[in-house]
Scaffold this motif. Structure first.
Motif, PDB file in Angstrom:
ATOM      1  N   GLU A 148       0.842  -1.181   0.000  1.00 10.50           N
ATOM      2  CA  GLU A 148       0.000   0.000   0.000  1.00 10.50           C
ATOM      3  C   GLU A 148       0.882   1.237   0.000  1.00 10.50           C
ATOM      4  N   LYS A 149       0.504   2.224  -0.852  1.00  7.77           N
ATOM      5  CA  LYS A 149       1.301   3.438  -0.991  1.00  7.77           C
ATOM      6  C   LYS A 149       1.454   4.151   0.341  1.00  7.77           C
ATOM      7  N   GLN A 150       2.675   4.592   0.597  1.00  8.41           N
ATOM      8  CA  GLN A 150       2.963   5.377   1.796  1.00  8.41           C
ATOM      9  C   GLN A 150       3.874   6.531   1.386  1.00  8.41           C
ATOM     10  N   GLY A 151       3.336   7.745   1.420  1.00 10.12           N
ATOM     11  CA  GLY A 151       4.109   8.918   1.040  1.00 10.12           C
ATOM     12  C   GLY A 151       4.520   8.849  -0.423  1.00 10.12           C
ATOM     13  N   GLN A 152       5.843   8.943  -0.671  1.00 10.10           N
ATOM     14  CA  GLN A 152       6.349   8.870  -2.036  1.00 10.10           C
ATOM     15  C   GLN A 152       6.796   7.460  -2.424  1.00 10.10           C
ATOM     16  N   ASN A 153       6.418   6.448  -1.572  1.00  5.44           N
ATOM     17  CA  ASN A 153       6.687   5.043  -1.894  1.00  5.44           C
ATOM     18  C   ASN A 153       5.470   4.471  -2.608  1.00  5.44           C
ATOM     19  N   TYR A 154       5.675   3.944  -3.825  1.00  2.00           N
ATOM     20  CA  TYR A 154       4.569   3.449  -4.639  1.00  2.00           C
ATOM     21  C   TYR A 154       4.697   1.944  -4.808  1.00  2.00           C
ATOM     22  N   PRO A 155       3.543   1.194  -4.830  1.00  2.00           N
ATOM     23  CA  PRO A 155       3.584  -0.263  -4.970  1.00  2.00           C
ATOM     24  C   PRO A 155       4.033  -0.675  -6.373  1.00  2.00           C
ATOM     25  N   VAL A 158       1.865  -5.827 -11.285  1.00  4.37           N
ATOM     26  CA  VAL A 158       2.182  -6.785 -12.347  1.00  4.37           C
ATOM     27  C   VAL A 158       1.000  -6.840 -13.298  1.00  4.37           C
ATOM     28  N   ASP A 159       1.260  -6.714 -14.620  1.00  3.28           N
ATOM     29  CA  ASP A 159       0.160  -6.773 -15.586  1.00  3.28           C
ATOM     30  C   ASP A 159      -0.161  -8.220 -15.910  1.00  3.28           C
ATOM     31  N   VAL A 160      -1.107  -8.445 -16.813  1.00  2.00           N
ATOM     32  CA  VAL A 160      -1.592  -9.795 -17.101  1.00  2.00           C
ATOM     33  C   VAL A 160      -0.506 -10.665 -17.715  1.00  2.00           C
ATOM     34  N   ASP A 161       0.525 -10.041 -18.286  1.00  2.00           N
ATOM     35  CA  ASP A 161       1.624 -10.800 -18.888  1.00  2.00           C
ATOM     36  C   ASP A 161       2.776 -11.023 -17.930  1.00  2.00           C
ATOM     37  N   GLY A 162       2.576 -10.627 -16.664  1.00  6.04           N
ATOM     38  CA  GLY A 162       3.634 -10.830 -15.688  1.00  6.04           C
ATOM     39  C   GLY A 162       4.696  -9.761 -15.678  1.00  6.04           C
ATOM     40  N   ASN A 163       4.437  -8.627 -16.374  1.00  6.57           N
ATOM     41  CA  ASN A 163       5.415  -7.543 -16.412  1.00  6.57           C
ATOM     42  C   ASN A 163       5.212  -6.618 -15.215  1.00  6.57           C
ATOM     43  N   ALA A 164       6.264  -6.343 -14.476  1.00  8.98           N
ATOM     44  CA  ALA A 164       6.181  -5.466 -13.313  1.00  8.98           C
ATOM     45  C   ALA A 164       6.261  -4.009 -13.749  1.00  8.98           C
ATOM     46  N   TYR A 165       5.486  -3.129 -13.096  1.00  6.01           N
ATOM     47  CA  TYR A 165       5.545  -1.712 -13.385  1.00  6.01           C
ATOM     48  C   TYR A 165       5.184  -0.931 -12.134  1.00  6.01           C
ATOM     49  N   VAL A 166       5.457   0.363 -12.121  1.00  3.27           N
ATOM     50  CA  VAL A 166       5.134   1.259 -11.014  1.00  3.27           C
ATOM     51  C   VAL A 166       4.305   2.406 -11.566  1.00  3.27           C
ATOM     52  N   ASN A 167       3.194   2.707 -10.998  1.00  4.40           N
ATOM     53  CA  ASN A 167       2.325   3.808 -11.394  1.00  4.40           C
ATOM     54  C   ASN A 167       2.654   5.018 -10.524  1.00  4.40           C
ATOM     55  N   VAL A 168       3.330   6.014 -11.135  1.00  2.57           N
ATOM     56  CA  VAL A 168       3.760   7.196 -10.389  1.00  2.57           C
ATOM     57  C   VAL A 168       2.981   8.407 -10.893  1.00  2.57           C
ATOM     58  N   PRO A 169       2.094   8.973 -10.090  1.00  6.62           N
ATOM     59  CA  PRO A 169       1.388  10.187 -10.513  1.00  6.62           C
ATOM     60  C   PRO A 169       2.358  11.371 -10.558  1.00  6.62           C
ATOM     61  N   TRP A 170       2.184  12.291 -11.592  1.00  7.57           N
ATOM     62  CA  TRP A 170       3.045  13.466 -11.684  1.00  7.57           C
ATOM     63  C   TRP A 170       2.294  14.602 -12.348  1.00  7.57           C
ATOM     64  N   THR A 171       2.782  15.787 -12.136  1.00 10.40           N
ATOM     65  CA  THR A 171       2.149  16.989 -12.679  1.00 10.40           C
ATOM     66  C   THR A 171       2.966  17.498 -13.856  1.00 10.40           C
ATOM     67  N   ASN A 172       2.323  17.702 -15.076  1.00 10.55           N
ATOM     68  CA  ASN A 172       3.026  18.147 -16.283  1.00 10.55           C
ATOM     69  C   ASN A 172       3.129  19.671 -16.288  1.00 10.55           C
ATOM     70  N   THR A 173       4.349  20.168 -16.419  1.00 13.34           N
ATOM     71  CA  THR A 173       4.571  21.608 -16.571  1.00 13.34           C
ATOM     72  C   THR A 173       4.822  21.901 -18.047  1.00 13.34           C
ATOM     73  N   ASP A 174       3.878  22.565 -18.731  1.00 12.46           N
ATOM     74  CA  ASP A 174       3.982  22.795 -20.173  1.00 12.46           C
ATOM     75  C   ASP A 174       5.062  23.823 -20.503  1.00 12.46           C
ATOM     76  N   THR A 175       5.814  23.539 -21.599  1.00 11.07           N
ATOM     77  CA  THR A 175       6.732  24.527 -22.158  1.00 11.07           C
ATOM     78  C   THR A 175       6.016  25.231 -23.296  1.00 11.07           C
ATOM     79  N   LYS A 176       6.011  26.560 -23.270  1.00 18.54           N
ATOM     80  CA  LYS A 176       5.301  27.324 -24.287  1.00 18.54           C
ATOM     81  C   LYS A 176       6.246  27.695 -25.423  1.00 18.54           C
ATOM     82  N   TYR A 177       5.806  27.360 -26.655  1.00 16.11           N
ATOM     83  CA  TYR A 177       6.603  27.665 -27.847  1.00 16.11           C
ATOM     84  C   TYR A 177       5.899  28.716 -28.684  1.00 16.11           C
ATOM     85  N   ASN A 178       6.698  29.561 -29.320  1.00 15.67           N
ATOM     86  CA  ASN A 178       6.178  30.472 -30.340  1.00 15.67           C
ATOM     87  C   ASN A 178       6.177  29.751 -31.686  1.00 15.67           C
ATOM     88  N   VAL A 179       5.706  30.434 -32.726  1.00 10.81           N
ATOM     89  CA  VAL A 179       5.734  29.837 -34.068  1.00 10.81           C
ATOM     90  C   VAL A 179       7.185  29.602 -34.474  1.00 10.81           C
TER      91      VAL A 179
END
Length: 825
Positions: A148-155, A158-179
């Motif tokens: 179970e998640k505790q602070g910044q420690n994430y569980p 394993v997906d259906v194929d047995g592949n391990a992964y970590v789901n880490v929520p994050w906030t996207n900071t957009d870079t603004k471009y001109n033409v």
């Protein structure tokens, strides 16, 4: 004869005339070592040759089994029974035999053999169940999920194929471009709303319509003109050409005899024309021809003359003895006189002025009066009047847009109360107060004849931008008759006559005294193509050095040469010889260093000389000529040298060098790259400075060669991911597609293009597939899938030595076993 060696140290039996004769065998170094031979001995050399003495001379015996000294030494060193094989015991480093019957001790197990002779080992073992350890910092092992998640420690999940992964929520900071711009990355411009399917993003960040004329379609000709992108034009192919001018010898007017006198300066130009300048202070007779000073030319019968322009300032006068018998003005019309002329002259009457007057004059008795240069009154090329052998020779490639006026060449100047300012953007501003106090032509842009003929072509020339308020923007051109012609905001009908006669062109601002100063800004446009919409002057000159003779080609960055030129000037490194005379003339010969093609004696198209025509067969030789035969002999026939020595011929060559061009037996190739030629959207004209017009294949480069961006094939970025197909464009819907009307070029070593997949390759959704059966069908047989393993060689099969060598070795051993040896004792 097949001798039998009884003992290599003592005797040999040799069959002679049906009898077996014995000879004492003596070994010697070689045949020269045999001294004082006798009939009782046979002599065997170190190289294995056998000789006997017949009482008169040594005779070599055909000996199939004679040995060299080295072979005899080896055979004598072999002991009895040396050929009996003993199987060695197997070791770590050697193959050999083994015994069975070992008794097992601890972990050492006996090797056993099956009935088929296969060796094996029986190893008893016990199955131990493995327990996966728990993973630790320093130990590999298993893990459990369900943390179970505790602070910044994430569980870890394993997906259906047995592949391990970590789901880490994050906030996207957009870079603004001109033409996107030419100096920094950015977003693509807003997609167009109209005609989006046919609009594409070009290298300037603009959505433009692309038509098939700028998508890389090739154009063949000596010049190029048409719509282009600004990505450049490639030259894909150039075909060589060789031109040698010839004359019939009809011209009787030798322009080299002209003289400058009585105020008139007469100049002979390289093209055979005459230019006259000055004011005649007296009757200026600047040319005389005939028996009066040229005894080699006799003017009798009907003599005719004409020029390429008309001018009443020049009189044509024929004289018989001391009497003038014919006088006309210089004219394009044919004039003639029938009778004998002692000389012929041209006269400028006293007081007449000529300003840079240029013309070509033809004086003739044979032919239709078509102008040709003077070649001694006989056909050329001839020994005294060479005709150059000209190839396609490109050193400059000139390109420009529709605007023919380079405004940067006109400076800002003031005169007569008016100032004409060059604004630097192609526009000019006329300013001042009141009226002009004097005439002025204060700005001038001159174009010489060479540049003019590369910028302009026969047809209408248009000028826009004149003010029409007393100040004019004009085109002024000077023709070969010395007259000045002006055109102000009008169409110039550039006919062939004007085009060929123009010597220089100037573009000026001009105003008359008393005219009001208009205080206006204009953008002049001088053009031959388009509707006159103003555009800046765009032009460039590309330097190169491409020379191609007939049969030579430039293609895909490589020059292939089928011909070569060589010059002979009588220098010491030329191997000339003098042949014996025949009924026509002496012959001088040399051997060409390069290999020539077959049957060149009959293939006259591959040969040329600057001073001699190509000869026919030896029996048909008439007058001056040359020939190259199949043995690469170059032979020169010159009538005036028929009584000359070889040294006199070489001296003649030093002042009359001979240039030959001939075919090569094997064409040569060399790497060569013609640079890409700058082009200007939307229209470009391209020409070269080659005197001999080449046949060139031009390829305008499509917009795809200029498209740039930060997107890749794997990831979307500032634009959609690149498609990986150079034939696709980014259209107004934000998709990569091939424009309608586009013709995919054929792929080559230098051009991206398309190919057909053939019958043995399949394609699905753009992916090419090739199966094993496809390969087998394409090859026509099934290739082997295993490596060939060789055993020891036998007399019937190759192996670790060839079967032939194995057979010879077996015969050698068999004969060796049957040999009988004995000594002299």
């Amino acid at each position: 004869m097949k001798p039998t060696i009884c003992n290599s140290r003592r005797k040999v039996k040799i069959p002679i005339e049906g009898n077996e004769c014995e000879f004492w065998l003596i070994t010697v170094t070689d045949e020269q070592s045999i001294t004082n031979p006798d009939k009782d001995h046979a002599y065997l050399t170190d190289s294995g040759k056998l000789y006997i003495y017949n009482g008169n001379t040594l005779i070599q015996v055909n000996c199939d089994i004679c040995f060299t000294q080295e072979e005899r030494d080896k055979l004598e060193g072999i002991e009895e029974g040396a050929n009996k094989y003993v199987l060695p015991v197997a070791t770590d480093n050697a193959l050999g035999g083994i015994k069975t019957g070992f008794t097992q001790t601890e972990k050492q197990y006996a090797v056993e053999v099956t009935e088929e002779g296969q060796a094996y080992v029986t190893v008893p073992w016990t199955d131990t169940v493995y327990t996966l350890p728990v993973a630790e910092t320093n130990t590999l092992g298993g893990i459990k999920t369900g943390y179970e998640k505790q602070g910044q420690n994430y569980p870890v999940l394993v997906d259906v194929d047995g592949n391990a992964y970590v789901n880490v929520p994050w906030t996207n900071t957009d870079t603004k471009y001109n033409v996107v711009s030419t100096t920094e990355n950015g977003l693509a411009p807003m997609l167009p709303t109209e005609n989006a399917d046919n609009k594409f993003l070009n290298g300037d960040g603009e959505w433009v319509e692309v038509n098939e004329s700028i998508n890389g379609n090739t154009v063949t000709g000596s010049t190029f003109s048409g719509e282009t992108s600004d990505c450049g034009v490639q030259i894909l192919e150039v075909k060589g050409k060789t031109v040698q001018q010839t004359t019939n010898g009809y011209q009787l007017f030798d322009a080299s005899k002209i003289s400058s006198l009585n105020g008139i300066t007469a100049t002979k130009n390289d093209d055979g024309s005459i230019t006259l300048n000055g004011t005649a202070t007296d009757d200026a007779d600047f040319f005389k021809i005939g028996a009066w000073n040229q005894s080699e030319i006799v003017l009798s019968g009907t003599t005719k003359w004409k020029a390429d322009v008309s001018n009443s300032n020049i009189l044509i006068i024929g004289v018989n003895g001391t009497n003038q018998v014919k006088s006309t003005e210089l004219s394009t019309a044919e004039n003639s006189y029938t009778g004998e002329l002692t000389y012929f002259l041209m006269r400028v009457p006293q007081g007449r002025t000529l300003n840079n007057f240029t013309f070509k004059f033809m004086l003739y008795q044979d032919g239709d009066g078509t102008w040709e240069p003077y070649t001694g009154g006989k056909p050329a090329p001839n020994p005294d009047y060479p005709m150059p052998i000209e190839n396609v020779e490109v050193s400059k490639i000139i390109s420009h847009g529709r605007q023919l006026f380079d405004s940067s060449k006109l400076d800002t100047k003031s005169q007569g109360g008016a100032t004409v300012t060059n604004n630097g953007d192609g526009s000019f501003t006329i300013s001042g107060s009141g009226n002009l106090t004097e005439n002025f032509a204060n700005m001038q842009y001159s174009i010489n004849s060479y540049d003019f003929k590369k910028l302009f072509k026969v047809g209408n020339v248009y000028l826009k931008g004149a003010i029409n308020k007393g100040i004019y923007f004009e085109v002024v051109y000077i023709k070969s008759d010395g007259n000045l012609y002006q055109r102000n905001n009008k169409t110039i009908n550039l006919t062939n006559e004007i085009y060929n006669a123009i010597t220089s062109v100037s573009i000026i601002f001009y105003g008359n005294t008393g005219n009001a100063i208009p205080n206006e800004t204009i953008k002049p446009m001088l053009y031959q193509e388009g509707d006159g919409t103003w555009e800046p002057y765009q032009g460039a000159t590309v330097e190169t050095s491409l020379t191609l003779a007939e049969g030579d080609t430039y293609e895909n960055g490589q020059v292939t040469r089928a011909r070569k030129q060589v010059v002979f000037d009588g220098s010491s490194d030329e191997a000339w010889t003098r042949n014996s005379t025949n009924e026509k003339t002496y012959r001088f010969m040399t051997l060409l260093s390069d290999s020539l093609g077959g049957s060149l004696w009959l293939s006259k198209s591959g040969q040329a000389c600057n001073r001699l025509p190509v000869g026919n067969t030896f029996s048909e030789i008439k007058g001056d000529c040359f020939s190259i035969d199949n043995s690469k002999n170059l032979t020169v026939y010159i009538d005036e040298l028929k009584n000359s020595t070889l040294e006199e011929f070489k001296t003649w060559l030093s002042t009359h060098p001979l240039t030959f061009e001939y075919e090569l037996e094997t064409p040569t190739t060399e790497e060569f790259k013609v640079p890409t030629i700058p082009s200007y959207e939307p229209y470009t004209e391209i020409s070269t400075n080659s005197v001999v017009d080449p046949e060139i294949t031009f390829r305008p480069l499509p917009f795809t060669t200029c498209l740039v961006g930060e997107a890749t094939e794997e990831e979307s970025g500032y634009m959609p991911p690149l498609s990986g197909n150079s034939n696709e464009f980014l259209n107004g819907n934000g998709e990569w597609s091939v424009p309608s009307g586009y013709t995919l070029p054929t792929a080559s070593s230098t051009v991206l293009g398309g190919v057909k997949i053939g019958s043995n390759i399949t394609v699905s959704s753009g992916t090419i597939s090739l199966t094993k059966s496809n390969v087998v069908d394409a090859l026509g047989y099934t290739p082997p899938t295993t490596n060939t393993t060789y055993e020891v060689a036998t007399t019937s099969d190759d192996g670790l030595m060839s079967a032939t060598d194995k057979s010879r070795l077996d015969q050698l051993w068999a004969k060796f076993d049957s040999m009988v040896f004995f000594t002299e004792d």
